[in-house]
Design an enzyme around this catalytic site. Structure first.
Site: not given
Length: 511
Positions: A128, A158, A254
């Site tokens: 992402h 992911d 992230s």
């Protein structure tokens, strides 16, 4: 004297030639090494002699932070205005209602983190973080800047593997997430709120967490690194077995590193559970043992080779699930369906069986099975213990593949990285069967198409073969590199074959 000199010269030349041949062989061998093997070579040549325990006998996290921080990078991504049009419309309708600041029109930017895992520039991050990005800029801890290209992504976990053109980079040592224990100290390293090279500490709060955030079709555009509604079921299969930590992580973390007190990578930070979108004490990281398999597959095959058990199931740990299938067990997986011709059917499993163990380990919830299977290849065997008629019975299941995978090609230069990412695809060389099928001598097969790219917009599907770009024959990634960096009038003409054998020529304006 002349004979001695001649002998020495001959010996010198012979030694130089031998060294050159050795280096060539070494480089070729290194290209085929897994990331774990590369790391063994790296750390054998760069041993760490610093202790991780202080004289007082307590865990000293300063050394771990010092070893990891240089290998955690800041990622800045750029998106075209077209890709954010739908988001802009929603913001215009609802943004001010909730006190949100309107985004400026035009290209949009975002940021995240990544971890260098190979000295030659391979970086792991979240899918992402780079999904749909046209341009990916990397800033290292020592402030060097690079442009990265996407090698491949795996939305089901992911994870994404990207690469920069650099050598002799510092790397984070891959650890063993299976050895992680609840309560042990960990560090989260990343770039929250664009605060580069930030280190926070906490403990492992839990393992094997599934929070229903990866691949949820009811919220397909939600950034996984944001508020989590744990009551929302996942309608699309995502592989979740997170390490939960209370180390402070926030948007921007992230793709960053979760490491133990020895400075070993045990997870890739991926999500937080929050009502506000910021840290509230619950962070989640993808276990590194799962990441190893995914990243090695992406590097070798262009996408993940995933094996399948061939079942649908109900997780009995979910409230009311056991009652709905009339089971008195409150943990395990109730087999509600079998895929025809799948591994489970072939092994003799039946609807109504309850999976209680996988390779001898108790199955409490779906993540216990999913992560284990996700680490394996098609053709691998897995032992499932099931409860049938009140008795446990063992079955050896051979995992089945969804499709055969070709091998991946090489790398692309920095100058072509932005356009390579804009194409939104991964490529591998054609094999002998494909050469025969399409009556060609070479080309590249499309092994993955990512949403939002040129290939996705123009419906060039996986399995298509690219034979030329701008009338230049394409047999390798290097050929593609040269073709897409020598554009005329900003146009890209791609010729090839669809999987069914139909020929196509597409012209794109990439200015």
């Amino acid at each position: 004297m002349k004979k001695i000199g001649l002998t020495l010269l001959t010996a010198f030349v012979g030694g130089a030639m031998a060294l050159g041949v050795y280096k060539l062989a070494e480089n070729k061998y290194a290209d085929n090494m897994s990331f774990e093997d590369k790391q063994k070579v790296y750390f054998a040549s760069n041993p760490s002699t610093s202790p991780t325990v202080s004289s007082a006998g307590q865990v000293d996290l300063t050394q771990a932070a010092a070893e990891v921080t240089p290998a955690v990078v800041y990622i800045r991504t750029t998106y075209s205005s077209k890709q954010s049009d739908s988001q802009d419309q929603f913001e215009q309708m609802f943004g001010e209602m909730f006190g949100q600041r309107m985004r400026p029109q035009g290209p949009q930017m975002a940021s995240g983190s990544g971890v260098i895992i190979s000295p030659d520039g391979y970086i792991v991050t979240n899918n992402h973080v780079v999904e749909n990005a046209e341009k990916i800029d990397i800033v290292t801890n020592d402030h060097h800047q690079y442009e990265a290209k996407v090698i491949g992504t795996d939305p089901n976990t992911d994870l994404a593997l990207i690469k920069i053109e650099a050598t002799n980079l510092p790397i984070v040592k891959l650890g063993n997430s299976d050895a992680v224990r609840v309560g042990e100290w960990v560090l989260a390293v990343g770039n929250p709120f664009k605060l580069t090279s930030t280190v926070t500490a906490g403990i492992v709060s839990a393992k094997g967490r599934s929070i229903g955030i990866i691949g949820s079709e009811d919220q397909p555009n939600q950034n996984p690194f944001g508020p989590v509604n744990q009551k929302t079921p996942s309608l699309r299969t995502g592989i979740e077995s997170f390490i939960q930590t209370d180390a402070a992580i926030n948007p921007g973390n992230s793709g960053g590193a979760l490491v133990n007190s020895n400075g070993e990578l045990i997870g890739i930070n991926a999500a937080i559970a929050s009502h506000t979108g910021s840290y509230e004490g619950y962070g989640f990281a993808i276990p590194v043992n799962l990441a190893k398999k995914v990243l090695n597959d992406i590097k070798k095959y262009g996408k993940v080779k995933r094996g399948y058990v061939g079942i649908s199931f109900a997780d009995l740990s979910v409230p009311d699930a056991a009652r709905s299938v009339n089971s008195d067990k409150t943990n395990g997986l109730y087999i509600s369906g079998l895929m025809k011709g799948g591994g489970a059917e072939a092994a003799g499993l039946k609807e109504g069986d309850i999976i209680t163990k996988v390779d001898g380990n108790t199955v409490y919830e779906s993540s216990d099975l999913q992560e284990r299977v996700a680490r394996l290849q098609p053709g691998d065997k897995i032992n499932l213990t099931v409860m049938r008629d009140g008795k446990e019975k063992d079955f050896n299941v051979t995992l089945k593949a969804d499709s055969p995978e070709p091998r991946i090609a090489g790398s692309v230069s920095k100058s072509a990285a932005e356009l390579f990412n804009k194409l939104g695809a991964s490529f591998v060389p054609v094999n002998s069967d494909q050469k025969t099928k399409f009556h060609i001598n070479g080309g590249l097969v499309v092994s993955q198409v990512r949403p939002g790219g040129i290939f996705d917009d123009t419906d060039i599907p996986v399995g298509s073969v690219i034979t030329s770009i701008n009338k230049q024959s394409i047999n390798s990634i290097d050929d593609m590199d040269k073709a897409i960096t020598n554009l005329r009038n900003g146009r890209l003409m791609i010729t090839g074959f669809y999987p069914n054998g139909g020929r196509f020529t597409n012209i794109f304006d990439v200015r």
